[in-house]
Design a protein around this motif. Sequence first.
Motif, short mmCIF file in Angstrom:
data_model
loop_
_atom_site.label_atom_id
_atom_site.label_comp_id
_atom_site.label_asym_id
_atom_site.label_seq_id
_atom_site.Cartn_x
_atom_site.Cartn_y
_atom_site.Cartn_z
N ASP A 81 0.84 -1.21 0.00
CA ASP A 81 0.00 0.00 0.00
C ASP A 81 0.87 1.25 0.00
O ASP A 81 0.61 2.21 -0.75
CB ASP A 81 -0.90 0.04 1.24
N ASN A 84 2.89 1.69 -3.36
CA ASN A 84 2.03 2.11 -4.47
C ASN A 84 1.60 3.56 -4.33
O ASN A 84 1.56 4.31 -5.31
CB ASN A 84 0.81 1.20 -4.56
N HIS A 85 1.29 3.97 -3.11
CA HIS A 85 0.89 5.37 -2.91
C HIS A 85 2.06 6.31 -3.17
O HIS A 85 1.90 7.36 -3.81
CB HIS A 85 0.36 5.58 -1.50
N LEU A 87 4.57 5.91 -5.17
CA LEU A 87 4.78 6.02 -6.62
C LEU A 87 3.68 6.84 -7.29
O LEU A 87 3.94 7.57 -8.25
CB LEU A 87 4.84 4.62 -7.23
N SER A 88 2.47 6.75 -6.78
CA SER A 88 1.34 7.45 -7.40
C SER A 88 1.40 8.95 -7.24
O SER A 88 0.80 9.69 -8.03
CB SER A 88 0.02 6.92 -6.83
N ILE A 89 2.11 9.43 -6.21
CA ILE A 89 2.15 10.88 -5.97
C ILE A 89 3.43 11.52 -6.50
O ILE A 89 3.66 12.70 -6.27
CB ILE A 89 1.99 11.20 -4.47
N SER A 90 4.24 10.74 -7.21
CA SER A 90 5.50 11.27 -7.70
C SER A 90 5.51 11.31 -9.22
O SER A 90 5.10 10.35 -9.88
CB SER A 90 6.66 10.40 -7.19
N ASP A 91 5.99 12.43 -9.76
CA ASP A 91 6.15 12.54 -11.21
C ASP A 91 7.38 11.77 -11.70
O ASP A 91 7.45 11.36 -12.86
CB ASP A 91 6.29 14.01 -11.61
N THR A 96 11.25 8.78 -5.32
CA THR A 96 10.75 7.87 -4.28
C THR A 96 11.75 6.75 -3.97
O THR A 96 11.47 5.91 -3.12
CB THR A 96 9.42 7.22 -4.71
#
Length: 267
Positions: A81, A84-85, A87-91, A96
């Motif tokens: 969790d 994945n989060h 990675l999802s908030i990084s351009d 990360t």
Amino acid sequence: MSLQPLKSRFDSREQLIAYVASLNPKSADSIVSATIGGEESAQTALANINPQQYAHTRNYLDGDVSRLSPYIRHGIISLNDVRNHALSISDDPKQTEKFIQELAWRDYWQRRYRQNPHDIWHDIEDYKTGFTADDYADTLATDITTGQTGVAVIDHFIHELCTTGYLHNHARMYIAAYIVHWRRIKWQAGAKWFLRHLLDGDPASNNLSWQWVASTFANKPYFYNLENVRKYASSGLNVAAQDNVPLAYSYDELDGMLFPNREDNHG
């Protein structure tokens, strides 16, 4: 006599605290950590992570760390969790990388534990300190457990551990090294003590990290000096030399003082 199921729903945090206290009325420990459990708190903490800031500041005692470890430890959120989060908030996934590396270390500790459960409480290797295991005391001294060592930074960290149930990883390393190398006490004694207090304490991450500091799971002992603490200190931490005398030496001086029997300290 049948066992009664534990109550799991409360109208307030105060009711929860009172109920938990009633389960062990003989306990003298009335200190309650400010950390709030539950999925909602876990999701809030997860939403507030900043992997990029973490990479730049994680070694500082007031750095931007996630404080997710208690929720991971108790299965409220998973390493997957968190990854994945992040990675999802990084351009840029590179931002990360350090954050995810630390998640990977936690996963490694768990896998090592499952494959070699015997390692958790036994020295994986000999000490690399010039001493044998028999040279170390089996139990912690009272001044350590009560936070009255006379070393200001150590006493500060012990108070934080016992009142909050949490410590920054760097502070954990400082205490562990002090116990094992300055006081020459077996890492197992310190590891057990940490597990009694840490909200995120688990044998894998905790004990193998203690072994790394002790050098029974590393190629050399971890130690530090007061200058290092000053570099990473948070505001309010007393780093005056006169209040931290055992730490106030150069690395070369401490190496000779703490490990006089090591081969590389002769000649």
